[in-house]
Every structure is written in structure tokens, then in C-alpha cells.
Design a protein around this motif. Structure first.
Motif, short mmCIF file in Angstrom:
data_model
loop_
_atom_site.label_atom_id
_atom_site.label_comp_id
_atom_site.label_asym_id
_atom_site.label_seq_id
_atom_site.Cartn_x
_atom_site.Cartn_y
_atom_site.Cartn_z
N THR A 37 50.74 -43.64 -57.90
CA THR A 37 50.53 -45.61 -57.48
C THR A 37 51.28 -46.60 -57.69
O THR A 37 52.05 -45.78 -58.04
CB THR A 37 49.38 -45.74 -58.78
OG1 THR A 37 49.43 -45.78 -59.79
CG2 THR A 37 47.75 -44.83 -58.58
N ASN A 38 51.31 -47.67 -57.38
CA ASN A 38 52.20 -48.91 -57.42
C ASN A 38 52.06 -49.79 -58.06
O ASN A 38 50.88 -50.19 -58.00
CB ASN A 38 52.33 -48.34 -56.07
CG ASN A 38 55.07 -48.40 -55.78
OD1 ASN A 38 55.19 -49.35 -56.53
ND2 ASN A 38 55.29 -47.60 -55.46
N THR A 39 53.36 -50.96 -58.02
CA THR A 39 52.90 -51.79 -58.25
C THR A 39 51.69 -52.65 -57.51
O THR A 39 51.93 -52.22 -56.28
CB THR A 39 54.11 -52.84 -58.50
OG1 THR A 39 55.24 -52.59 -57.13
CG2 THR A 39 54.77 -52.06 -59.47
N ALA A 40 51.21 -54.22 -58.18
CA ALA A 40 50.80 -54.91 -56.83
C ALA A 40 51.19 -55.40 -55.71
O ALA A 40 50.97 -55.68 -54.99
CB ALA A 40 49.88 -55.27 -57.99
N ALA A 44 50.51 -55.30 -52.00
CA ALA A 44 51.30 -56.45 -51.53
C ALA A 44 52.23 -56.92 -50.25
O ALA A 44 51.91 -56.76 -49.49
CB ALA A 44 51.20 -57.69 -52.02
N ALA A 45 52.91 -56.17 -50.43
CA ALA A 45 53.82 -56.07 -49.62
C ALA A 45 53.69 -55.04 -48.16
O ALA A 45 54.03 -54.93 -47.07
CB ALA A 45 55.48 -55.20 -49.47
N VAL A 46 52.56 -54.37 -48.27
CA VAL A 46 52.43 -53.34 -47.56
C VAL A 46 50.95 -53.34 -47.05
O VAL A 46 50.10 -52.40 -45.97
CB VAL A 46 52.40 -52.00 -47.43
CG1 VAL A 46 54.03 -51.02 -47.40
CG2 VAL A 46 51.69 -51.01 -48.63
N GLY A 47 50.90 -54.75 -47.49
CA GLY A 47 49.51 -55.09 -46.63
C GLY A 47 48.02 -54.51 -47.21
O GLY A 47 47.21 -54.99 -46.72
N MET A 48 48.18 -54.36 -49.02
CA MET A 48 47.29 -53.49 -49.21
C MET A 48 46.86 -53.75 -50.68
O MET A 48 47.96 -54.49 -50.95
CB MET A 48 47.59 -52.03 -49.22
CG MET A 48 48.04 -50.98 -47.86
SD MET A 48 47.89 -49.55 -47.87
CE MET A 48 46.78 -49.12 -48.71
N PRO A 50 45.67 -52.74 -54.39
CA PRO A 50 46.32 -50.72 -55.14
C PRO A 50 45.83 -49.63 -54.01
O PRO A 50 44.67 -50.04 -54.34
CB PRO A 50 45.91 -51.07 -56.78
CG PRO A 50 46.05 -53.04 -56.90
CD PRO A 50 45.66 -53.12 -55.28
N TYR A 51 46.17 -48.84 -54.69
CA TYR A 51 46.36 -47.61 -53.50
C TYR A 51 46.88 -46.65 -54.35
O TYR A 51 47.95 -46.32 -55.96
CB TYR A 51 46.97 -47.81 -52.34
CG TYR A 51 48.72 -47.96 -52.61
CD1 TYR A 51 49.11 -46.27 -52.21
CD2 TYR A 51 49.00 -49.03 -52.28
CE1 TYR A 51 50.24 -46.55 -52.56
CE2 TYR A 51 50.67 -48.68 -51.97
CZ TYR A 51 51.10 -47.26 -51.89
OH TYR A 51 52.53 -48.11 -52.38
N LYS A 52 45.74 -45.35 -53.94
CA LYS A 52 46.99 -44.14 -54.60
C LYS A 52 46.97 -43.14 -53.40
O LYS A 52 46.90 -42.94 -52.26
CB LYS A 52 45.55 -42.90 -55.28
CG LYS A 52 44.65 -44.28 -56.80
CD LYS A 52 43.82 -42.80 -57.38
CE LYS A 52 43.54 -44.13 -58.65
NZ LYS A 52 43.23 -43.14 -59.42
N VAL A 53 48.60 -42.77 -53.56
CA VAL A 53 48.71 -41.95 -52.37
C VAL A 53 49.39 -40.35 -52.89
O VAL A 53 50.02 -40.09 -54.31
CB VAL A 53 49.83 -42.37 -51.67
CG1 VAL A 53 50.93 -42.53 -52.77
CG2 VAL A 53 50.33 -41.92 -50.65
N GLN A 54 49.67 -39.61 -52.63
CA GLN A 54 50.37 -38.24 -52.26
C GLN A 54 51.67 -38.10 -51.58
O GLN A 54 50.98 -37.66 -50.80
CB GLN A 54 49.49 -37.06 -52.48
CG GLN A 54 50.63 -35.94 -53.34
CD GLN A 54 49.59 -34.43 -52.58
OE1 GLN A 54 48.96 -34.04 -52.75
NE2 GLN A 54 50.21 -33.49 -53.59
N GLY A 55 52.81 -37.68 -51.73
CA GLY A 55 54.05 -37.84 -51.04
C GLY A 55 54.74 -37.49 -51.73
O GLY A 55 55.31 -37.80 -52.57
#
Length: 150
Positions: A37-40, A44-48, A50-55
């Protein structure tokens, strides 16, 4: 504009472990895991939202200048639609990688069971300079290309 180079190319995948193994087979090495997860602010900087991702970020061994891919499996939100079905779709279509032995790389990928799009082709430019290339797909169907210059 003050652009001085490329930072990375983002490749989304449906199964991080499978795609990680594929790109490692091509010579990429993981050097930084992306936070789940990342900061709000980052979202927001990628137009989303808050999200969950693996990578992770991967660099191509020995590439000069460095080549970096950002390999991501989106957990939430998620989209299971396949990548572009052909190369003439709008937007980014494929990633071309340089090869020092195109024929050996083609044999290697064929033996590994990788989907090859077609046989190698040749593009001749001026004074006999040009390249040979072929296209292939990653485990999700993202188009990649190997190019050997002459």
C-alpha cells in the motif's frame, strides 16, 4: 522541457510470481519491492484511490544505460482484462529489447515455451545498416520485441 532520460516502464501482470520468473529468465533482477500500500499522496499522483499491489522494480543485468521495469500485480483495484490483442492498438504497444545474438535468444525462448509472434524480420536502413527482430509475448500476452542491429 527538461527531460533527461527514461526512469522505468510499468508492466502490469495477473500473477506476480509467474511474471517475475519470466522477466528474470530474460535477464532482469529485482532490486526494490514496491510497498503493498502507499500513501494517499502517491495514490492521488497516479490518479487512484488508496490501493493494494504486489510488485517490484527490476533492472536488466548489464544494460547501459540502465533499463528498469516496474512489474505490478494490482490486488485492489483489479482488472482482469487482457493486454492489447494486437500491435496496432492506440497507446504503448510493445517494449523492444536489444540482443547480441538474436538466433540464440529465439531458440532459448522457443525451448522455454514462450509464445513467438512470428519469424524474425529484417529492417534495412541506409548504407546496409539495420536490424533483425522478432516479437514474443510475456505470460499475460504483453508484446515484447528482441532486436539485433547490424
Amino acid at each position: 522541457m527538461n527531460i533527461t532520460g527514461m526512469v522505468h516502464i510499468n508492466i502490469n501482470c495477473s500473477d506476480y510470481k509467474t511474471s517475475k520468473a519470466f522477466y528474470e529468465m530474460l535477464g532482469f533482477e529485482e532490486f526494490w519491492q514496491v510497498p503493498e500500500t502507499n500513501t494517499a499522496e502517491v495514490a492521488a499522483a497516479v490518479g487512484m484511490k488508496p490501493y493494494k499491489v504486489q510488485g517490484a522494480l527490476f533492472t536488466l543485468k548489464g544494460a547501459n544505460p540502465p533499463m528498469v521495469i516496474d512489474l505490478l500485480q494490482w490486488r485492489d483495484p483489479s482488472d482482469t482484462a487482457p493486454p492489447y490483442p494486437h500491435l496496432y492498438h492506440m497507446g504503448l504497444a510493445r517494449i523492444a529489447l536489444m540482443s547480441s545474438d538474436l538466433d540464440a535468444d529465439l531458440r532459448f525462448l522457443e525451448l522455454a515455451g514462450v509464445e513467438i509472434v512470428g519469424p524474425p524480420g529484417t529492417v534495412t536502413m541506409d548504407n546496409g545498416h539495420g536490424s533483425r527482430f522478432f516479437c514474443f509475448k510475456d505470460p499475460d500476452g504483453t508484446y515484447l520485441e528482441l532486436v539485433e542491429s547490424f
